[in-house]
Each structure stands twice: as structure tokens, then as C-alpha cells.
Write a protein that holds these residues in place. Structure first.
Motif, PDB file in Angstrom:
ATOM      1  N   ALA A 227      63.571  39.271  32.905  1.00 43.07           N
ATOM      2  CA  ALA A 227      62.456  38.471  33.419  1.00 43.07           C
ATOM      3  C   ALA A 227      62.952  37.195  34.089  1.00 43.07           C
ATOM      4  O   ALA A 227      62.321  36.698  35.027  1.00 43.07           O
ATOM      5  N   GLY A 228      64.082  36.669  33.633  1.00 46.49           N
ATOM      6  CA  GLY A 228      64.660  35.499  34.296  1.00 46.49           C
ATOM      7  C   GLY A 228      65.069  35.816  35.724  1.00 46.49           C
ATOM      8  O   GLY A 228      64.740  35.078  36.663  1.00 46.49           O
ATOM      9  N   PHE A 229      65.790  36.926  35.892  1.00 45.82           N
ATOM     10  CA  PHE A 229      66.172  37.352  37.241  1.00 45.82           C
ATOM     11  C   PHE A 229      64.947  37.695  38.079  1.00 45.82           C
ATOM     12  O   PHE A 229      64.858  37.342  39.256  1.00 45.82           O
ATOM     13  N   ALA A 230      63.992  38.397  37.472  1.00 41.24           N
ATOM     14  CA  ALA A 230      62.776  38.772  38.201  1.00 41.24           C
ATOM     15  C   ALA A 230      62.010  37.528  38.647  1.00 41.24           C
ATOM     16  O   ALA A 230      61.466  37.497  39.755  1.00 41.24           O
ATOM     17  N   SER A 231      61.988  36.512  37.817  1.00 41.62           N
ATOM     18  CA  SER A 231      61.284  35.272  38.180  1.00 41.62           C
ATOM     19  C   SER A 231      61.972  34.567  39.346  1.00 41.62           C
ATOM     20  O   SER A 231      61.303  34.065  40.253  1.00 41.62           O
ATOM     21  N   LEU A 232      63.300  34.532  39.320  1.00 44.31           N
ATOM     22  CA  LEU A 232      64.032  33.932  40.440  1.00 44.31           C
ATOM     23  C   LEU A 232      63.767  34.695  41.739  1.00 44.31           C
ATOM     24  O   LEU A 232      63.547  34.085  42.794  1.00 44.31           O
ATOM     25  N   ILE A 233      63.799  36.001  41.657  1.00 43.29           N
ATOM     26  CA  ILE A 233      63.532  36.822  42.838  1.00 43.29           C
ATOM     27  C   ILE A 233      62.100  36.607  43.321  1.00 43.29           C
ATOM     28  O   ILE A 233      61.845  36.493  44.519  1.00 43.29           O
ATOM     29  N   ALA A 234      61.157  36.537  42.372  1.00 43.69           N
ATOM     30  CA  ALA A 234      59.748  36.347  42.738  1.00 43.69           C
ATOM     31  C   ALA A 234      59.517  34.995  43.407  1.00 43.69           C
ATOM     32  O   ALA A 234      58.729  34.900  44.350  1.00 43.69           O
ATOM     33  N   VAL A 235      60.200  33.956  42.948  1.00 48.43           N
ATOM     34  CA  VAL A 235      60.081  32.649  43.604  1.00 48.43           C
ATOM     35  C   VAL A 235      60.590  32.747  45.036  1.00 48.43           C
ATOM     36  O   VAL A 235      59.934  32.281  45.981  1.00 48.43           O
ATOM     37  N   ALA A 236      61.756  33.369  45.217  1.00 52.11           N
ATOM     38  CA  ALA A 236      62.318  33.526  46.568  1.00 52.11           C
ATOM     39  C   ALA A 236      61.392  34.363  47.456  1.00 52.11           C
ATOM     40  O   ALA A 236      61.176  34.025  48.626  1.00 52.11           O
ATOM     41  N   GLN A 237      60.822  35.437  46.904  1.00 48.64           N
ATOM     42  CA  GLN A 237      59.912  36.279  47.688  1.00 48.64           C
ATOM     43  C   GLN A 237      58.665  35.496  48.103  1.00 48.64           C
ATOM     44  O   GLN A 237      58.209  35.632  49.244  1.00 48.64           O
ATOM     45  N   ASN A 238      58.113  34.714  47.192  1.00 55.70           N
ATOM     46  CA  ASN A 238      56.904  33.964  47.517  1.00 55.70           C
ATOM     47  C   ASN A 238      57.181  32.889  48.558  1.00 55.70           C
ATOM     48  O   ASN A 238      56.363  32.663  49.446  1.00 55.70           O
ATOM     49  N   ILE A 239      58.329  32.242  48.469  1.00 56.44           N
ATOM     50  CA  ILE A 239      58.697  31.260  49.489  1.00 56.44           C
ATOM     51  C   ILE A 239      58.861  31.961  50.840  1.00 56.44           C
ATOM     52  O   ILE A 239      58.348  31.501  51.859  1.00 56.44           O
ATOM     53  N   MET A 240      59.567  33.108  50.834  1.00 56.80           N
ATOM     54  CA  MET A 240      59.807  33.836  52.073  1.00 56.80           C
ATOM     55  C   MET A 240      58.499  34.299  52.714  1.00 56.80           C
ATOM     56  O   MET A 240      58.295  34.120  53.909  1.00 56.80           O
ATOM     57  N   ILE A 241      57.623  34.868  51.926  1.00 55.23           N
ATOM     58  CA  ILE A 241      56.391  35.414  52.513  1.00 55.23           C
ATOM     59  C   ILE A 241      55.487  34.299  53.028  1.00 55.23           C
ATOM     60  O   ILE A 241      54.779  34.474  54.013  1.00 55.23           O
ATOM     61  N   GLN A 242      55.533  33.129  52.404  1.00 54.22           N
ATOM     62  CA  GLN A 242      54.735  32.002  52.885  1.00 54.22           C
ATOM     63  C   GLN A 242      55.299  31.442  54.192  1.00 54.22           C
ATOM     64  O   GLN A 242      54.540  31.020  55.068  1.00 54.22           O
ATOM     65  N   LEU A 243      56.625  31.429  54.310  1.00 53.90           N
ATOM     66  CA  LEU A 243      57.248  30.863  55.504  1.00 53.90           C
ATOM     67  C   LEU A 243      57.314  31.838  56.680  1.00 53.90           C
ATOM     68  O   LEU A 243      57.188  31.434  57.827  1.00 53.90           O
ATOM     69  N   MET A 244      57.516  33.112  56.395  1.00 53.04           N
ATOM     70  CA  MET A 244      57.743  34.070  57.473  1.00 53.04           C
ATOM     71  C   MET A 244      56.473  34.723  57.999  1.00 53.04           C
ATOM     72  O   MET A 244      56.432  35.152  59.141  1.00 53.04           O
ATOM     73  N   PHE A 245      55.457  34.841  57.158  1.00 53.95           N
ATOM     74  CA  PHE A 245      54.235  35.514  57.565  1.00 53.95           C
ATOM     75  C   PHE A 245      53.063  34.548  57.460  1.00 53.95           C
ATOM     76  O   PHE A 245      52.667  34.172  56.361  1.00 53.95           O
ATOM     77  N   PRO A 246      52.506  34.142  58.588  1.00 57.87           N
ATOM     78  CA  PRO A 246      51.406  33.176  58.543  1.00 57.87           C
ATOM     79  C   PRO A 246      50.143  33.733  57.889  1.00 57.87           C
ATOM     80  O   PRO A 246      49.367  33.004  57.316  1.00 57.87           O
ATOM     81  N   THR A 247      49.938  35.028  57.946  1.00 60.44           N
ATOM     82  CA  THR A 247      48.767  35.655  57.321  1.00 60.44           C
ATOM     83  C   THR A 247      49.216  36.961  56.677  1.00 60.44           C
ATOM     84  O   THR A 247      50.357  37.373  56.827  1.00 60.44           O
ATOM     85  N   ASP A 248      48.292  37.611  55.999  1.00 61.25           N
ATOM     86  CA  ASP A 248      48.611  38.909  55.414  1.00 61.25           C
ATOM     87  C   ASP A 248      48.861  39.927  56.520  1.00 61.25           C
ATOM     88  O   ASP A 248      48.366  39.796  57.628  1.00 61.25           O
ATOM     89  N   LEU A 249      49.630  40.941  56.175  1.00 62.83           N
ATOM     90  CA  LEU A 249      49.918  41.997  57.142  1.00 62.83           C
ATOM     91  C   LEU A 249      48.643  42.789  57.393  1.00 62.83           C
ATOM     92  O   LEU A 249      47.847  42.998  56.498  1.00 62.83           O
ATOM     93  N   ALA A 250      48.455  43.205  58.605  1.00 64.42           N
ATOM     94  CA  ALA A 250      47.258  43.976  58.934  1.00 64.42           C
ATOM     95  C   ALA A 250      47.651  45.210  59.723  1.00 64.42           C
ATOM     96  O   ALA A 250      48.549  45.169  60.553  1.00 64.42           O
ATOM     97  N   LEU A 251      46.965  46.269  59.435  1.00 59.99           N
ATOM     98  CA  LEU A 251      47.153  47.507  60.190  1.00 59.99           C
ATOM     99  C   LEU A 251      46.165  47.516  61.350  1.00 59.99           C
ATOM    100  O   LEU A 251      45.293  46.664  61.444  1.00 59.99           O
ATOM    101  N   PRO A 252      46.262  48.476  62.226  1.00 51.83           N
ATOM    102  CA  PRO A 252      45.298  48.557  63.326  1.00 51.83           C
ATOM    103  C   PRO A 252      43.856  48.577  62.796  1.00 51.83           C
ATOM    104  O   PRO A 252      43.621  48.942  61.647  1.00 51.83           O
ATOM    105  N   PRO A 253      42.890  48.195  63.609  1.00 49.98           N
ATOM    106  CA  PRO A 253      41.503  48.102  63.151  1.00 49.98           C
ATOM    107  C   PRO A 253      40.968  49.361  62.486  1.00 49.98           C
ATOM    108  O   PRO A 253      40.143  49.297  61.611  1.00 49.98           O
TER     109      PRO A 253
END
Length: 181
Positions: free
Chosen positions: A27-53
């Protein structure tokens, strides 16, 4: 002067200590990875991913469309779950009864997650847009092998988690945590 007589405390089992340390590390490793993932997704993707209409026209299952549309929340949920597991594992090591009960809940959630994952995998692979009925025979065999192997793995992992839940709810473990035997 008489020394006070304290009631005997149950011995600390190796099972609980090993389980707690195993999950503290994971869980320690998973938490570190989850923090990095959340930072990455906030910085790299301005909104949620969307598929075609019209995702159903392209053969994408609605559940997959939903998951991609709420990807930020999924990463946030993983962060909350991994840090909650870390806190519960530390409490388990300290023999706190709330942590034992939280761990039972977390492991039960893991069982449900595995079983839902089997169903989701079958749903996604069986969808018309993703089903490979006209592909090479080797590809079809490989996909079938992956589906069967991952389903067996999920069932095996669920059985292991169920056994851990059973042990955490057993009388000797309850007594170790100060509960009635």
C-alpha cells in the motif's frame, strides 16, 4: 509494595504481523504511484477523456465509455483506497480492532472488485466492436487464453482474500485484538 497484576495479553501472531507488513509495503508503493498518477492526470489532461459523441455506433461498450469519461475520479478513488489501506495496515500492525474491521472491509471490496472485473472483461471482449471473429486463429486463441487466465487468476485471488477475511474474523485473531474469543 505489591505490584499490580495485569491480565495476560494474547501473544502477537506471526500471521497478523506478516499480513500487516506485507500490506504496509504494497500500500505504501501503491500510494506513491497513486500520488504520481493523480499529479500527472491533473497536469496532462485538462478534462476527462471523451470518446466520439456516439460511442455505441463505433462498438465501444457503454461501461468503457463511462469509465473513460470519469477517469479522474477513478484515479482519485485509487489514491484514497491505497492510502486507506496503508493506514489500516499500520493499525493492523498495532493491533487496533478498527483496523482489523477496516481490513475485512477492504479485502471484501477486493473480492467484489475481482468478480466485477471478470464480468467487465467478458462484457468488453464480447462487444461487437471489439470481438475478433474474423481475425487470425492465433489471435483468437491468444485472446481466449488471456480471458480464461485472467478469470482464473481473479477467482484464485478472490479465494485468497476470502481466506484472509475468514482468518481476520476467527476467534483467536479477535482475541488478539482485544475482542471476545
Amino acid at each position: 509494595m505489591a505490584t499490580p497484576v495485569l491480565p495476560p495479553t494474547p501473544p502477537r501472531s506471526t500471521f497478523i504481523t506478516a499480513l500487516a507488513w506485507t500490506f504496509i509495503v504494497m500500500a505504501g508503493f501503491a500510494s506513491l504511484i497513486a500520488v504520481a498518477q493523480n499529479i500527472m492526470i491533473q497536469l496532462m489532461f485538462p478534462t476527462d477523456l471523451a470518446l466520439p459523441p456516439s460511442p455505441h455506433a463505433s462498438g465501444v461498450p457503454a461501461v468503457l465509455d463511462f469509465l473513460l469519461g470519469h477517469i479522474r475520479y477513478l484515479f482519485l478513488a485509487f489514491l484514497i483506497l491505497s492510502t486507506g489501506t496503508l493506514v489500516a495496515a499500520i493499525g493492523l500492525l498495532k493491533r487496533r480492532n478498527w483496523a482489523r474491521l477496516a481490513f475485512v472491509g477492504i479485502l471484501s471490496l477486493g473480492i467484489l472488485w475481482n468478480l466485477a472485473g471478470i464480468a467487465l472483461q467478458q462484457l468488453v471482449f464480447a462487444s461487437p466492436g471489439l470481438a475478433q471473429t474474423d481475425g487470425p486463429l492465433e489471435l483468437e486463441r491468444m485472446v481466449m487464453f488471456m480471458r480464461v487466465f485472467s478469470a482464473l487468476f481473479a477467482v484464485g485471488l478472490s479465494l485468497l482474500l476470502a481466506w484472509l477475511v475468514k482468518r481476520l474474523l476467527s476467534a483467536p485473531v479477535r482475541a488478539e485484538f482485544g475482542g471476545e474469543p
